[in-house]
Enzyme design. Structure first.
Site, mmCIF file in Angstrom:
data_model
loop_
_atom_site.group_PDB
_atom_site.id
_atom_site.type_symbol
_atom_site.label_atom_id
_atom_site.label_comp_id
_atom_site.label_asym_id
_atom_site.label_seq_id
_atom_site.Cartn_x
_atom_site.Cartn_y
_atom_site.Cartn_z
ATOM 1 N N ASN A 55 0.809 -1.216 0.000
ATOM 2 C CA ASN A 55 0.000 0.000 0.000
ATOM 3 C C ASN A 55 0.843 1.268 0.000
ATOM 4 O OD1 ASN A 55 -2.735 -1.085 0.072
ATOM 5 N ND2 ASN A 55 -2.208 -1.863 2.095
ATOM 6 N N VAL A 93 7.262 -0.262 -2.275
ATOM 7 C CA VAL A 93 7.531 -1.302 -3.264
ATOM 8 C C VAL A 93 8.838 -1.975 -2.871
ATOM 9 C CG1 VAL A 93 7.962 -1.813 -5.691
ATOM 10 C CG2 VAL A 93 6.366 0.020 -5.066
ATOM 11 N N LYS A 94 8.802 -3.308 -2.702
ATOM 12 C CA LYS A 94 9.981 -4.050 -2.294
ATOM 13 C C LYS A 94 10.487 -4.911 -3.436
ATOM 14 C CE LYS A 94 8.677 -4.324 2.603
ATOM 15 N NZ LYS A 94 8.421 -5.253 3.731
ATOM 16 N N TYR A 121 -7.890 -23.578 1.565
ATOM 17 C CA TYR A 121 -8.691 -22.413 1.971
ATOM 18 C C TYR A 121 -9.987 -22.389 1.172
ATOM 19 C CZ TYR A 121 -9.008 -17.736 4.100
ATOM 20 O OH TYR A 121 -9.354 -16.646 4.858
ATOM 21 N N ASP A 143 -0.558 -11.568 -0.022
ATOM 22 C CA ASP A 143 0.512 -11.575 0.975
ATOM 23 C C ASP A 143 0.452 -12.831 1.837
ATOM 24 O OD1 ASP A 143 -1.919 -10.691 1.995
ATOM 25 O OD2 ASP A 143 -1.008 -9.292 3.418
ATOM 26 N N ARG A 144 -0.761 -13.306 2.096
ATOM 27 C CA ARG A 144 -0.904 -14.540 2.875
ATOM 28 C C ARG A 144 -0.418 -15.742 2.065
ATOM 29 N NH1 ARG A 144 -6.793 -14.958 5.318
ATOM 30 N NH2 ARG A 144 -5.759 -16.535 6.643
ATOM 31 N N ASP A 167 2.256 -12.965 10.709
ATOM 32 C CA ASP A 167 2.633 -11.808 9.905
ATOM 33 C C ASP A 167 2.066 -10.556 10.567
ATOM 34 O OD1 ASP A 167 3.358 -9.993 7.983
ATOM 35 O OD2 ASP A 167 2.365 -11.005 6.314
ATOM 36 N N THR A 203 -3.668 7.411 31.455
ATOM 37 C CA THR A 203 -4.506 6.875 30.381
ATOM 38 C C THR A 203 -3.652 6.429 29.201
ATOM 39 O OG1 THR A 203 -6.353 8.284 31.025
ATOM 40 C CG2 THR A 203 -6.390 7.402 28.791
#
Length: 238
Positions: free
Chosen positions: A9, A12-13, A83, A91-92, A112, A167
């Protein structure tokens, strides 16, 4: 060499791999910056995972001549996906592939720690069933502020007091120790069903929490890139 590109988001890797080994890692603010850098490298194949840009847009910006795999829900995977929803995040998928590549034939739990905290269980290094999703640390801080009239927006500090005497410190204690307690409970629950169990922690907040968990864990910061490369290698072999 292969390249794994993770378009998140905000960042960029880029990971450069020689076979299974990550030899370099860089982060960019834009696809344009990535495009300039990647053209300097001798890369044979590329895999791209994006949570925010379309494949057509990425192709237009990068203008790559290399063989490119765009990760999506139809991409062949090196593990068996049990799944039951088609909305499994990319990403998962990547972190599961990373765990499978690093710990073949073993039970693994991947935690993660990003915007959300995801828990992924892989049985025998091959069968992926799913896991759990909960709010990440910073999401919890923001939720306490946004959904109440008077609670302030605070951030994490170190050390965190067990008993908050203001607090702000009470919120910090509740959020941080709440995350720790949640993680340890998940680890214990999965260990009872999938023993022996490797526990892997990754993601942006992993570094903060890795020393606070009692269980033995493997901290692997770039597990998403490792997983993307594993998926790329799997597709090259079929």
């Amino acid at each position: 060499m292969n390249a794994a590109i993770d378009i998140g988001n905000t960042k960029v890797k880029l990971g450069i791999f020689e076979d299974e080994k990550l030899v370099s890692f860089e982060t960019f603010n834009s696809l344009e910056d990535l495009s300039i850098e990647i053209k300097k490298k001798d890369i044979a194949k590329i895999i791209v995972s994006s949570v925010r840009e379309s494949n057509d847009f990425i192709s237009e910006i990068l203008r790559l001549d290399n063989e490119v795999v765009f990760l999506d829900f139809n991409t062949p995977l090196p593990f068996i996906n049990h799944y039951q929803s088609p909305t499994l995040g990319l990403d998962r998928i990547a972190v599961v592939a990373g765990a499978q590549a690093l710990f073949p034939h073993k039970n693994s739990l991947v935690i993660d720690m990003g915007t959300c905290i995801t828990y992924e269980i892989i049985e025998g290094g091959k069968h992926y069933y799913g896991g759990a999703i909960s709010p990440g640390m910073h999401m919890r801080f923001k939720s306490l502020h946004n959904f109440t009239a008077r609670l302030p927006l605070v951030t994490v500090e170190h050390p965190i007091e067990q008993v908050g005497k203001t607090t702000e410190k009470s919120i910090q204690s509740g959020v941080v120790h709440g995350v720790i307690g949640e993680m340890e409970a998940f680890i214990q629950t999965y260990k009872e069903k999938y023993s022996p169990l490797n526990v892997i922690i990754t993601g942006g907040d992993a570094k903060y929490f890795e020393s606070k968990i009692k269980a033995t864990i493997f901290a692997i910061p770039e597990l998403v890139l490792v997983g993307l490369n594993a998926i790329l290698r799997h597709n090259a072999s079929i």
